[in-house]
Design a protein around this motif. Sequence first.
Motif, PDB file in Angstrom:
ATOM      1  N   UNK A   1       9.007  15.910  14.743  1.00  0.00           N
ATOM      2  CA  UNK A   1       7.839  14.882  14.266  1.00  0.00           C
ATOM      3  C   UNK A   1       7.207  15.920  12.495  1.00  0.00           C
ATOM      4  N   UNK A   2       6.229  15.265  12.549  1.00  0.00           N
ATOM      5  CA  UNK A   2       5.995  15.764  11.435  1.00  0.00           C
ATOM      6  C   UNK A   2       4.656  16.884  11.198  1.00  0.00           C
ATOM      7  N   UNK A   3       4.478  17.939  11.544  1.00  0.00           N
ATOM      8  CA  UNK A   3       3.552  18.781  11.342  1.00  0.00           C
ATOM      9  C   UNK A   3       3.078  19.763   9.756  1.00  0.00           C
ATOM     10  N   UNK A   4       2.272  19.351   9.880  1.00  0.00           N
ATOM     11  CA  UNK A   4       1.569  19.377   8.491  1.00  0.00           C
ATOM     12  C   UNK A   4       0.589  20.807   8.469  1.00  0.00           C
ATOM     13  N   UNK A   5       0.671  21.894   8.077  1.00  0.00           N
ATOM     14  CA  UNK A   5      -1.305  22.839   7.534  1.00  0.00           C
ATOM     15  C   UNK A   5      -1.992  22.878   6.279  1.00  0.00           C
ATOM     16  N   UNK A   6      -2.278  22.693   6.603  1.00  0.00           N
ATOM     17  CA  UNK A   6      -3.792  22.521   5.996  1.00  0.00           C
ATOM     18  C   UNK A   6      -4.396  23.837   5.819  1.00  0.00           C
ATOM     19  N   UNK A   7      -4.033  24.892   4.777  1.00  0.00           N
ATOM     20  CA  UNK A   7      -3.667  26.733   4.984  1.00  0.00           C
ATOM     21  C   UNK A   7      -5.564  26.965   4.305  1.00  0.00           C
ATOM     22  N   UNK A   8      -6.447  27.652   4.607  1.00  0.00           N
ATOM     23  CA  UNK A   8      -7.576  28.130   3.672  1.00  0.00           C
ATOM     24  C   UNK A   8      -8.215  28.627   5.030  1.00  0.00           C
ATOM     25  N   UNK A   9      -9.368  29.704   3.936  1.00  0.00           N
ATOM     26  CA  UNK A   9     -10.464  30.075   4.365  1.00  0.00           C
ATOM     27  C   UNK A   9     -11.382  29.461   5.042  1.00  0.00           C
ATOM     28  N   UNK A  10     -11.618  28.326   4.938  1.00  0.00           N
ATOM     29  CA  UNK A  10     -13.045  27.549   4.931  1.00  0.00           C
ATOM     30  C   UNK A  10     -14.504  28.536   5.505  1.00  0.00           C
ATOM     31  N   UNK A  11     -14.923  29.002   4.089  1.00  0.00           N
ATOM     32  CA  UNK A  11     -15.903  29.874   4.958  1.00  0.00           C
ATOM     33  C   UNK A  11     -16.512  29.310   4.163  1.00  0.00           C
ATOM     34  N   UNK A  12     -17.965  28.020   3.654  1.00  0.00           N
ATOM     35  CA  UNK A  12     -17.311  27.543   5.023  1.00  0.00           C
ATOM     36  C   UNK A  12     -15.992  26.043   4.494  1.00  0.00           C
ATOM     37  N   UNK A  13     -16.478  25.352   6.152  1.00  0.00           N
ATOM     38  CA  UNK A  13     -15.817  24.002   5.495  1.00  0.00           C
ATOM     39  C   UNK A  13     -16.477  23.096   4.522  1.00  0.00           C
ATOM     40  N   UNK A  14     -16.257  22.376   3.712  1.00  0.00           N
ATOM     41  CA  UNK A  14     -16.623  21.722   2.807  1.00  0.00           C
ATOM     42  C   UNK A  14     -16.607  20.554   2.948  1.00  0.00           C
ATOM     43  N   UNK A  15     -17.261  19.264   2.984  1.00  0.00           N
ATOM     44  CA  UNK A  15     -16.768  17.436   2.801  1.00  0.00           C
ATOM     45  C   UNK A  15     -15.492  17.273   2.323  1.00  0.00           C
ATOM     46  N   UNK A  16     -15.357  18.381   0.978  1.00  0.00           N
ATOM     47  CA  UNK A  16     -13.727  17.894   0.468  1.00  0.00           C
ATOM     48  C   UNK A  16     -12.749  18.497   1.365  1.00  0.00           C
ATOM     49  N   UNK A  17     -12.956  19.354   2.109  1.00  0.00           N
ATOM     50  CA  UNK A  17     -11.738  19.468   3.032  1.00  0.00           C
ATOM     51  C   UNK A  17     -11.733  19.186   4.603  1.00  0.00           C
ATOM     52  N   UNK A  18     -13.243  18.495   3.694  1.00  0.00           N
ATOM     53  CA  UNK A  18     -12.869  17.239   5.554  1.00  0.00           C
ATOM     54  C   UNK A  18     -12.065  15.847   4.686  1.00  0.00           C
ATOM     55  N   UNK A  19     -12.423  15.560   3.691  1.00  0.00           N
ATOM     56  CA  UNK A  19     -12.377  14.062   3.297  1.00  0.00           C
ATOM     57  C   UNK A  19     -10.249  14.870   2.977  1.00  0.00           C
ATOM     58  N   UNK A  20      -9.940  15.646   2.570  1.00  0.00           N
ATOM     59  CA  UNK A  20      -8.208  16.001   2.110  1.00  0.00           C
ATOM     60  C   UNK A  20      -8.006  15.363   3.727  1.00  0.00           C
TER      61      UNK A  20
END
Length: 151
Positions: A1-20
Amino acid sequence: MKIAVFPGSFDPITKGHKDIVTRALPLFDKIIIAIGVNNQKQYLYTLDQRVQWLKKVFEGEEKVTVDHFEGLTAHYCNRINAGYLIRGLRNAADFDYEKTISQLNNIVGHDLETVFFISRPQYSHISSTIVREIIKGEGDASPFIPQEITL
């Protein structure tokens, strides 16, 4: 199983984060959006608020889960058996910084691979830092955050 982590503070989440995350979905079996907690850092929003926002933005997407961690990202990835990190690149400065971190994560994380996504042009100017400044200045941050989020 290919598991990926997208780490960050997300303070706040942005449209860029969502797009990625949306663009990464076809490549992985599971994506864990992991909020890194640093007790030395001052956040604008609580951990609970950021977790709830992320869950709301990706509601209904069975391949996405939300978690949080303390310590090194590579150690977290090893604990949960993730073989990949997802990172977004907005510009050359991001690349220079992220390249070095990815090389260190590869060693510390025992062959942990970093997958880079180049920001789409419409999101390359957005960062959580800038969005926080807009919010602190009582400006309208809605053009920069997902529509599911209300501040």
